[in-house]
Every structure is written in structure tokens, then in C-alpha cells.
Design an enzyme around this catalytic site. Structure first.
Site, short mmCIF file in Angstrom:
data_model
loop_
_atom_site.label_atom_id
_atom_site.label_comp_id
_atom_site.label_asym_id
_atom_site.label_seq_id
_atom_site.Cartn_x
_atom_site.Cartn_y
_atom_site.Cartn_z
N LYS A 119 52.79 35.08 41.47
CA LYS A 119 51.57 34.87 42.25
C LYS A 119 51.15 33.43 42.01
CE LYS A 119 46.72 35.94 42.75
NZ LYS A 119 45.52 36.52 42.10
N GLY B 151 35.82 36.55 42.35
CA GLY B 151 34.79 37.10 41.48
C GLY B 151 33.41 37.22 42.08
N ALA C 83 40.92 38.43 46.32
CA ALA C 83 39.70 37.73 45.91
C ALA C 83 38.51 38.04 46.80
CB ALA C 83 39.91 36.22 45.84
N THR D 65 38.11 41.76 39.26
CA THR D 65 36.73 41.76 38.78
C THR D 65 35.97 42.99 39.22
OG1 THR D 65 36.77 39.34 38.97
CG2 THR D 65 34.63 40.38 38.69
#
Length: 257
Positions: free
Chosen positions: A96, A157, A184, A207
């Protein structure tokens, strides 16, 4: 099944492994999510000393595939070196690729990202690039040899959910044959359902699960939400209408005197 560089994957949820309260909670979240792929940062592994080795042993015992990442890299040479080290540590050509360009938003440096992707692809890596929702950048990454794209839906996040649905729709339409994994910015299961309803192939989370009061239960909730979104997309959803349409026919209805 989801095809990623020739590997068939059943689960459409990829799970990050950072910031969990404990290894035991992480392990339970992985189990309950049903994921088959977890991302692991080389920096965590190499900076953890003996703890890092124990962490990787735990991940291996879970029977999932590891997708190493270059988290924290801010330039081409740093990202390429980290990827090569990750290949030695984790014994996989998967990577990644993250090349961060902005410290506040953690937005990718797309110019460095494309260059690093080209270098790594030529070196035999199978690159999963963390990118924006920009179509031109995505085209350059595909030209560089990437067979998977990982666009964000919001900064890392933030838990903000998809901020630009129009851009995500355009990316799906523009790359109908390329696996697209939203990476994300997703904070709630409903966010994951939304992007899956657009036709995206998978979602990568960290997250939103690790930061929950009950990470294992949240991981399971996300897995169900992703499955629901994928099923809805496959079933063919109604498009929004400008006018009301009765669900009960009004023509030919029975009349009672």
C-alpha cells in the site's frame, strides 16, 4: 469475489491494525470483521523491537493476508526504500503506497506517488496507491502499472464520510474494470454503505474501528454495512425522482358502490 492482482478475496473489508487498545482487542476485531486482509506499517514493525515481532506473529496466527504500507513517508526515495524493506520483512510483493504531501490533511503528494508507483511496479511490486479522487492522477497511476486504486473520501482519520460524491461517482464510471477501494475518511457504517452503493469494490478502515468504544463490535457492524451496500448496488437501486410515484396503482382500482 474480489480480484486483487490475481488473488481472489471474499471479504470486501480491509482492516488497519494501528491504534487499538490492545493486541487482544485487535485480534477480536479482525475475527469479527471477517476481513481477509490487514494493513501493517513497516515502521511499527521495525520500531517495536521484540514487541513488533510478537505483533507480527499475532497477525500471522490470525490467518489473514498482510498488506504492508509505507505510512509516514514523505518522498519518493523514502517510500521506495520502505517498500523494499517491507517486501523483505513480510515476504510479499503487495504494497500500500502512501506518499504524504501535506502534514495537516495527510493528503497524498500525487506527483511523488505516481513516480514511486512507476518505480515499484517496474521492480515487481503490486501497488495499492492511496490517492485522491482526481481522475487525472488516477489515470497516471494506472499508466504506471497500478491495477488497483485506493481513493480517499475524506482526509485520514477525520471520520467525515464521503465529501465529494460526484467525484467518487465519476471515478467509478471512468474506471469500470479497475478495483476501487475507498481508503480514509470513513467514520460510520452508513458511510461505508454509501460508497459501496456507488459501486466501489471494497473499503479500508482503521480509525473508525480502532477508535470506537467497542472496536470488535464496530468491525462487525462495518462488515455488515459493506455487504449491504454491495448487495444493494448489485440488485439495482431506484434513482431519485422529482415527483411522487404511488406504490399502489390508481388506474383500474376497484370501485365499491
Amino acid at each position: 469475489m474480489l480480484d486483487l492482482y490475481g488473488s481472489q478475496v471474499g471479504s470486501r473489508l480491509l482492516l488497519g491494525t494501528a491504534r487499538y487498545p490492545s493486541p487482544a482487542i485487535l485480534a477480536e476485531a479482525v475475527r469479527r470483521s471477517g476481513t481477509e486482509i490487514v494493513t501493517v506499517s513497516l515502521r511499527r514493525e521495525t520500531s517495536g523491537g521484540r514487541g513488533g515481532g510478537a505483533f507480527f506473529e499475532m497477525i500471522r496466527d490470525l490467518g489473514v493476508r498482510v498488506l504492508p504500507n509505507t505510512a509516514g513517508c514523505h518522498g519518493v526515495s523514502e517510500a521506495v526504500l520502505t517498500a523494499k524493506m517491507a517486501r523483505e520483512v513480510f515476504r510479499t510483493n503487495w504494497i500500500k503506497l502512501e506518499v504524504i504531501g501535506n502534514h495537516d490533511t495527510l493528503q497524498p503528494d500525487v506527483f511523488a506517488l505516481v513516480e514511486a508507483a512507476r518505480i515499484l511496479t517496474k521492480d515487481g511490486f503490486e501497488v495499492f496507491p492511496y490517492t485522491t479522487d482526481d481522475l487525472v492522477v488516477a489515470e497516471r497511476l494506472v499508466e504506471a502499472g497500478c491495477k488497483v486504486l485506493m481513493p480517499w473520501c475524506a482526509p485520514i482519520g477525520t471520520a467525515a464520510g464521503p465529501l465529494n460524491l460526484s467525484a467518487l461517482r465519476s471515478m467509478r464510471a471512468h474506471f469500470p474494470e479497475v478495483p476501487l477501494i475507498v481508503d480514509a475518511g470513513i467514520g460510520r457504517p452508513s458511510h461505508a454503505t454509501t460508497v459501496m452503493e456507488l459501486g466501489f469494490d471494497a473499503v479500508l478502515l482503521n480509525t473508525a474501528v480502532a477508535g470506537a468504544a467497542d472496536p470488535a463490535t464496530m468491525a462487525e457492524a462495518f462488515a455488515k454495512a459493506i455487504d449491504a451496500g454491495r448487495q444493494a448496488f448489485g440488485a439495482g437501486m431506484l434513482e431519485p425522482r422529482d415527483m411522487a410515484v404511488p406504490s399502489t396503482p390508481v388506474i383500474g382500482k376497484a370501485v365499491f358502490a
